[in-house]
Design an enzyme around this catalytic site. Structure first.
Site, PDB file in Angstrom:
ATOM      1  N   SER A 138       0.822  -1.212   0.000  1.00  0.00           N
ATOM      2  CA  SER A 138       0.000   0.000   0.000  1.00  0.00           C
ATOM      3  C   SER A 138       0.853   1.257   0.000  1.00  0.00           C
ATOM      4  CB  SER A 138      -0.904   0.012   1.242  1.00  0.00           C
ATOM      5  OG  SER A 138      -0.121   0.031   2.423  1.00  0.00           O
ATOM      6  N   CYS A 139       2.147   1.104  -0.298  1.00  0.00           N
ATOM      7  CA  CYS A 139       3.082   2.218  -0.180  1.00  0.00           C
ATOM      8  C   CYS A 139       2.884   3.228  -1.297  1.00  0.00           C
ATOM      9  CB  CYS A 139       4.516   1.693  -0.201  1.00  0.00           C
ATOM     10  SG  CYS A 139       5.741   2.939   0.230  1.00  0.00           S
ATOM     11  N   GLY A 140       2.879   4.494  -0.916  1.00  0.00           N
ATOM     12  CA  GLY A 140       2.777   5.553  -1.897  1.00  0.00           C
ATOM     13  C   GLY A 140       4.066   6.350  -1.970  1.00  0.00           C
TER      14      GLY A 140
END
Length: 296
Positions: A138-140
């Site tokens: 879920s890393c942005g």
């Protein structure tokens, strides 16, 4: 003839695990092989830059010894290997490369199918925001507001050739979902598809991470040597800033999603000329930026 689901071949991205089902109607029921989505690590070793460990879902069998060179293109039997597609897409949307010609070579050895080696043509010119990091599912992206907007460069500004109806988006969504084998078995993946001005699907991918799914289809198209002009993407997730940034980076005309966008995603789409659609359900949708490409 309908084959019982438990007798169908298990997709590679599915892992069986014991579980116990609880409900007020049927009580407790043991499930010896509950199918869940596979989560693994793909490490991208960029020579002279650093390592990127992506939490991802491999949906294809390990390809063995495969690679890519600027002279010969993709060196593999059959389709473009998924790990090479994800690597190329990640390097492109991350800004490590600007064009396919920036990649001198990529390769995977059968002894380490979880590692992709990437050699840049001009490593001293690479625009690297981060290095030696673990990128989770879920890393942005990180940075201040203006830093985020100023850091997004459009490699090929949308030329506006794509025109479509909301009903077309619904058909694209259905066609994408029909190809999501891992989601069909587990309900645990995001999907992404790239489509052309003729509304035909150009690439489809799924992954535990929504970023990875979009990077896979972008990378597959990039490695095929095709232009992104007049193309759009459909994703099965919400639309955050970084998803729009990837679409802008590729020069897409349209990004559509089954779920909601964020305020920064809308602002970036408005700034960069991207048509942004959310809540695409049947023949309905919300258009948040540049509605001129929707011809209903």
């Amino acid at each position: 003839m309908n084959v019982p689901r438990e007798h169908l071949p298990r997709p590679f991205g599915v892992t069986p695990t014991p579980a116990e089902h609880h409900s007020p109607d049927s009580g407790r029921r043991a499930i010896p092989e509950c199918q869940v989505v596979r989560e693994d690590v793909l490490t991208i070793e960029v020579e002279g830059i650093g390592a990127y460990s992506l939490m991802w879902t491999p949906t294809d069998e390990p390809p063995g010894d495969v690679g890519y060179t600027a002279q010969d293109g993709v060196l593999a039997e059959g389709d473009i290997p998924e790990a090479l597609a994800l690597t190329a897409g990640f390097a492109f949307t991350e800004g490590i490369i600007d064009t396919l010609s920036d990649i001198a070579a990529m390769w995977i050895c059968h002894e380490r199918p979880d590692v992709v080696n990437l050699r840049l043509a001009h490593p001293d010119e690479a625009n690297v925001r981060r290095r030696n990091v673990v990128v989770n599912s879920s890393c942005g992206v990180c940075g201040g507001r203006e830093q985020l907007f100023n850091g997004v460069t459009c490699t090929a500004p949308p030329v506006g050739s794509l025109r479509l109806r909301i009903a077309d988006l619904a058909s694209i969504r259905t066609a994408m979902q029909e190809r999501q084998r891992v989601f069909g078995a587990t309900g645990g993946t995001h999907g992404a598809t790239l489509f052309g001005s003729d509304l035909q699907l150009l690439a489809v991918a799924e992954d535990l991470g929504r970023h990875n799914a979009l990077d896979k289809v972008i990378g597959r198209h990039l490695l095929a040597g095709r232009s992104f002009a007049g193309c759009g993407a459909f994703i099965s997730s919400r639309v955050s800033y970084e998803m729009v940034a990837k679409a802008v980076r590729a020069g897409l005309d349209v990004l559509a999603a089954i779920s909601a966008p964020s305020s920064l995603a809308i602002e970036l789409a408005q700034r960069q000329g991207l048509t942004l659609c959310g809540f695409v359900r049947d023949k309905r949708a919300m258009i948040y930026a540049h509605p001129q490409r929707i011809i209903d």
